[in-house]
Design a protein around this motif. Sequence first.
Motif, PDB file in Angstrom:
ATOM      1  N   THR B 125       0.847  -1.185   0.000  1.00  0.00           N
ATOM      2  CA  THR B 125       0.000   0.000   0.000  1.00  0.00           C
ATOM      3  C   THR B 125       0.889   1.244   0.000  1.00  0.00           C
ATOM      4  N   GLY B 126       0.639   2.144  -0.948  1.00  0.00           N
ATOM      5  CA  GLY B 126       1.408   3.384  -1.006  1.00  0.00           C
ATOM      6  C   GLY B 126       0.778   4.443  -0.134  1.00  0.00           C
ATOM      7  N   HIS B 127       1.606   5.122   0.645  1.00  0.00           N
ATOM      8  CA  HIS B 127       1.154   6.239   1.463  1.00  0.00           C
ATOM      9  C   HIS B 127       2.034   7.426   1.141  1.00  0.00           C
ATOM     10  N   GLN B 128       1.554   8.639   1.407  1.00  0.00           N
ATOM     11  CA  GLN B 128       2.434   9.794   1.326  1.00  0.00           C
ATOM     12  C   GLN B 128       3.257   9.825   2.612  1.00  0.00           C
ATOM     13  N   TRP B 129       4.510   9.523   2.744  1.00  0.00           N
ATOM     14  CA  TRP B 129       5.396   9.075   1.718  1.00  0.00           C
ATOM     15  C   TRP B 129       6.162   7.900   2.278  1.00  0.00           C
ATOM     16  N   LYS B 130       5.507   6.758   2.301  1.00  0.00           N
ATOM     17  CA  LYS B 130       6.117   5.522   2.789  1.00  0.00           C
ATOM     18  C   LYS B 130       5.344   4.348   2.191  1.00  0.00           C
ATOM     19  N   TRP B 131       5.903   3.171   2.323  1.00  0.00           N
ATOM     20  CA  TRP B 131       5.235   1.980   1.810  1.00  0.00           C
ATOM     21  C   TRP B 131       4.776   1.117   2.975  1.00  0.00           C
ATOM     22  N   GLU B 132       3.625   0.460   2.801  1.00  0.00           N
ATOM     23  CA  GLU B 132       3.108  -0.455   3.813  1.00  0.00           C
ATOM     24  C   GLU B 132       3.105  -1.852   3.197  1.00  0.00           C
ATOM     25  N   TYR B 133       3.674  -2.814   3.942  1.00  0.00           N
ATOM     26  CA  TYR B 133       3.727  -4.192   3.430  1.00  0.00           C
ATOM     27  C   TYR B 133       2.941  -5.101   4.350  1.00  0.00           C
ATOM     28  N   GLU B 134       2.143  -5.964   3.744  1.00  0.00           N
ATOM     29  CA  GLU B 134       1.343  -6.884   4.525  1.00  0.00           C
ATOM     30  C   GLU B 134       1.472  -8.263   3.878  1.00  0.00           C
ATOM     31  N   TYR B 135       2.030  -9.219   4.656  1.00  0.00           N
ATOM     32  CA  TYR B 135       2.170 -10.590   4.134  1.00  0.00           C
ATOM     33  C   TYR B 135       0.837 -11.281   4.339  1.00  0.00           C
ATOM     34  N   LEU B 136       0.115 -11.523   3.260  1.00  0.00           N
ATOM     35  CA  LEU B 136      -1.257 -12.010   3.399  1.00  0.00           C
ATOM     36  C   LEU B 136      -1.301 -13.439   3.953  1.00  0.00           C
ATOM     37  N   ASP B 137      -0.180 -14.179   3.862  1.00  0.00           N
ATOM     38  CA  ASP B 137      -0.203 -15.576   4.301  1.00  0.00           C
ATOM     39  C   ASP B 137       0.127 -15.742   5.778  1.00  0.00           C
ATOM     40  N   ASN B 138       1.006 -14.877   6.344  1.00  0.00           N
ATOM     41  CA  ASN B 138       1.375 -15.081   7.736  1.00  0.00           C
ATOM     42  C   ASN B 138       1.127 -13.865   8.627  1.00  0.00           C
ATOM     43  N   GLY B 139       0.491 -12.835   8.064  1.00  0.00           N
ATOM     44  CA  GLY B 139       0.065 -11.712   8.896  1.00  0.00           C
ATOM     45  C   GLY B 139       1.151 -10.717   9.269  1.00  0.00           C
ATOM     46  N   ILE B 140       2.381 -10.919   8.795  1.00  0.00           N
ATOM     47  CA  ILE B 140       3.418  -9.921   9.096  1.00  0.00           C
ATOM     48  C   ILE B 140       3.043  -8.620   8.417  1.00  0.00           C
ATOM     49  N   HIS B 141       3.232  -7.516   9.126  1.00  0.00           N
ATOM     50  CA  HIS B 141       2.742  -6.242   8.634  1.00  0.00           C
ATOM     51  C   HIS B 141       3.614  -5.129   9.162  1.00  0.00           C
ATOM     52  N   PHE B 142       4.102  -4.262   8.265  1.00  0.00           N
ATOM     53  CA  PHE B 142       4.916  -3.140   8.743  1.00  0.00           C
ATOM     54  C   PHE B 142       4.970  -2.033   7.691  1.00  0.00           C
ATOM     55  N   PHE B 143       5.451  -0.876   8.144  1.00  0.00           N
ATOM     56  CA  PHE B 143       5.660   0.258   7.248  1.00  0.00           C
ATOM     57  C   PHE B 143       7.140   0.387   6.954  1.00  0.00           C
ATOM     58  N   SER B 144       7.446   0.932   5.802  1.00  0.00           N
ATOM     59  CA  SER B 144       8.833   1.052   5.388  1.00  0.00           C
ATOM     60  C   SER B 144       9.059   2.474   4.888  1.00  0.00           C
ATOM     61  N   SER B 145       9.891   3.241   5.607  1.00  0.00           N
ATOM     62  CA  SER B 145      10.152   4.623   5.180  1.00  0.00           C
ATOM     63  C   SER B 145      11.647   4.859   4.984  1.00  0.00           C
ATOM     64  N   LEU B 146      11.946   6.005   4.411  1.00  0.00           N
ATOM     65  CA  LEU B 146      13.335   6.421   4.191  1.00  0.00           C
ATOM     66  C   LEU B 146      14.095   6.347   5.514  1.00  0.00           C
ATOM     67  N   ASP B 147      15.308   5.822   5.473  1.00  0.00           N
ATOM     68  CA  ASP B 147      16.070   5.696   6.722  1.00  0.00           C
ATOM     69  C   ASP B 147      16.531   7.052   7.239  1.00  0.00           C
ATOM     70  N   GLU B 148      16.902   7.058   8.522  1.00  0.00           N
ATOM     71  CA  GLU B 148      17.150   8.319   9.206  1.00  0.00           C
ATOM     72  C   GLU B 148      18.344   9.081   8.632  1.00  0.00           C
ATOM     73  N   ALA B 149      19.423   8.352   8.296  1.00  0.00           N
ATOM     74  CA  ALA B 149      20.635   9.028   7.807  1.00  0.00           C
ATOM     75  C   ALA B 149      20.328   9.790   6.518  1.00  0.00           C
ATOM     76  N   SER B 150      19.636   9.141   5.566  1.00  0.00           N
ATOM     77  CA  SER B 150      19.287   9.815   4.312  1.00  0.00           C
ATOM     78  C   SER B 150      18.348  10.974   4.582  1.00  0.00           C
ATOM     79  N   ASN B 151      17.400  10.744   5.484  1.00  0.00           N
ATOM     80  CA  ASN B 151      16.391  11.757   5.753  1.00  0.00           C
ATOM     81  C   ASN B 151      17.019  13.019   6.320  1.00  0.00           C
TER      82      ASN B 151
END
Lengths: 535, 384
Positions: B125-151
């Motif tokens: 799932t795209g969000h302003q401005w990060k990605w959300e990943y959801e593993y439909l088979d095992n329920g793992i779920h998290f957001f993924s954003s730009l790392d702190e050093a780059s930011n």
Amino acid sequence: MSAVVAEHDDHHDHGPAKGLLRWVITTNHKDIGTLYLLFALAMFFVGGSMAMVIRAELFEPGMQFVNPQFFNSMTTMHALVMVFGAVMPAFVGLANWMIPMMIGSPDMALPRMNNMSFWLLVAGVLLLASTLFMEGGAPASGWTLYPPLVLQTGKALPFAIFSVHLLGISSILGGINIIATIFNMRAPGMTLMKMPMFVWTWLITAFLLIAIMPVFAGAVTMLLTDKFFHTSFFDAAGGGDPVLYQHIFWFFGHPEVYVMILPTFGVASTIIPVFARKPLFGYSSMVYATAAIAFLSFIVWAHHMFTVGMPIAGELYFMYATMLIAIPTGVKIFNWTATMWKGSMTFETPMLFSIAFVVLFTMGGFTGLMMAVAPADFQYHDTYFIVAHFHYTLVPASVFILMAAGYFWLPKWTGHMYDERIGQLHFWLSVVSVNILFFPQHFLGLAGMPRRIPDYAVQFADWNMISSIGGFIFGASQLLFLYIVINTIKGGTGEKVTGEVWEDAAKHSLEWTLPSPPPYHSFTTPPTVIPTEHM
Amino acid sequence: MKKTKQLFAGLILMALGLGTAQAEYTLNLMKGATKVSHDIYDLHMLILWICVFIGIGVFGTMFYSIYHHRKSRGHKAAQFHENTTVEIIWTIIPTLILIGMAIPATKAMMELDDVQESEMSIKVTGHQWKWEYEYLDNGIHFFSSLDEASNKARQVGSGIDPFTVENYLLEVDKPLVIPTKKKIRFVFTAKDVIHSWWVPDLGWKKDANPGFINESWTSVDVPGTYRGQCTELCGKDHGFMPIVVIAMNEPEYNAWVEKQKSAVAAEAGSASKQWAKEELIAKGKSVYETNCSSCHMADGAGLAGTFPAIKASKVVTGDINAQVKLMLDGKGMMPAFGKMLSPVDFAAVVTFTRNGLGNAVGDSIQPSAVQALQSATPGAGKNE
């Protein structure tokens, strides 16, 4: 005939009005053409300065000069100003100046409407430019104005939409005028298939304009009602679809890019034969190819949307249809090459720009063909590869041909010769720097750099720097053109030009049978001999 | 025109020279890590060579003519202006070439489109401005954003040289982890505006449209880290939502899955513990920098006309529960953070905004209290 001549004698006072008001109230095709061309030139520098901001920010990785939101406004406004403020008006200006002279008529068919088209354009572009100073900034969603992103624009949204409406009305009126002129004002004996290619390409372009501008106006009006009147054309929550906007936009947008390239073809087909001292090769196939490209432009729009999630049948159809465009486009390029073949060529500035156009437009055509292939486009789409592609088809194609047209007809318009040495310097600086500017962008795109980003990973640093350097040289070189235009209007080299200006040009087209500069009302009596050299 | 030709030659030579000097350079499309990406690469090279071949023919003819058929060499102009045979030939030959290109292109397209018989599914799932990943088979779920050093480095006038930051703008806090040699189906959607998910090594990109679902698939052969970016303009920080995919062999992948599951359990534990205000403020600062500062700005000043200021905001200095509720549910462009942040992060950032960024309300909220408010609001703030 004698009656016409007698009547003309009674109207000696039909010259331009005195003072500045002349330029406001004028209905003369040459005055309006001049206004269009000068306005377009001014906007070319405005849009160009925005490009300089973009290239300055992209000169090195890291954010140095502007914030990301303003960067997005710059890419958006650069495109809108260049498309609607510079390239399109410049071609309308050429049409105004040249079509009546090329078909042997005194003026455009609808002169008052002509005046209105121009001032609506000015109003539209000024309104658009004013959004830069509004709360929330100018539109920053790309020139395509995709929802839902565009609906996040601040106070500027309704103003940008109204500006699009004004520009649309201006273009439609201009298109109607051109069609009316070509169909009604041709000199006796000037049959459709004897018209110069420039007139033909503009006739077809005018039909494109009338067909597509209402579509764009409709699309942005739907944005307006979605934002302010609670409709949900493009909002899934209310049963709409954001992708619908893209379909409507590109149904406008694809023919729109041909609005900018078909008159380019016309000018190239006019200039190359004069300097090759040979008739245009394959006149009728040029006409049919132009018509074929215009037709195809209506049925290929979704190749801008291969990654949007279309059914496989859609992907394949749009891929095949898009590949077809290569055929008529190829015919044109082969025809220009065949026109040069066994000619007796000289290389004055207009010819140099025209040859550079053929070569570099072909480069843009090649990348276009690559992107037509849908699976490959899954990699190319929305990267710097596409940025390189459309800039090759717009800058060293449309813009170069506009420069060529400027050098070709300035002596006719002003009665003065431009300085050939500075013209050639302008050409060489432009052609070298434009390639330093855009060629590396192919590499950037293939290596994985997305478009419309204000900052990038460090492996893209070197090519971006080279590209920016090319951009700065290209931008600065255009000041030479500005100088040449002003200098030529003021008297140029002082050399007196004949009506024909270029060797045997009068064999190719009617405007060269008039003195330079031509009389205020081009042909007050219709010409009796129609040149057929271009056929 | 000769100069143009020389320029191209020069550019190509320069490209080759630089290419050998610095291995990082890529001039061509990457071959990628999947069969599909290899097929696309081959297709790309086929068309490229066809274009080069045609280009040599056309430009060669033109430059021959430009050199030989010029007035200064005394060449007299021929007067021919049509030749039906030639015109038919140069219409038919391109047509045949196009057909030749369309066949492999169609094959590749069919292959790309076939998401059937996949072994696992991941929802992106795209969000302003990060990605959300959801593993439909095992329920793992998290957001993924730009790392702190780059930011930190990418802020205007940060003074940090991007060359000193490892994987500048191409690093995330939590990468997507996938097993190798498995057919993985991706489904794409977006929360706010259109985004596009592109990892060049996988061979494709796909748009994530709000309210609609798109599908695509991949099967990675070689373990490795593959990086990409959002490729559909999605607003201010479009350039700052990278994608990192780590492909692992099956056993390592399974170990990663187990680790994620136990992390979720640990997280639940920390939510029920009592936190000190200072702890929350310290934690909240980094949560704010990752999730809030791109709109409300690092100093909380906001952006006039678009993003409200946090500093002296009526909401932030008002009732704490009202602030939590607004943040849980979202409002306008403000996303519903109840779905994005853990109760601990949520409580931390609320406490930080009330006691930092020029505000000094003095109160704080416990993660457990956030959870209580979350369950009191049906539908909002919970992961579907």
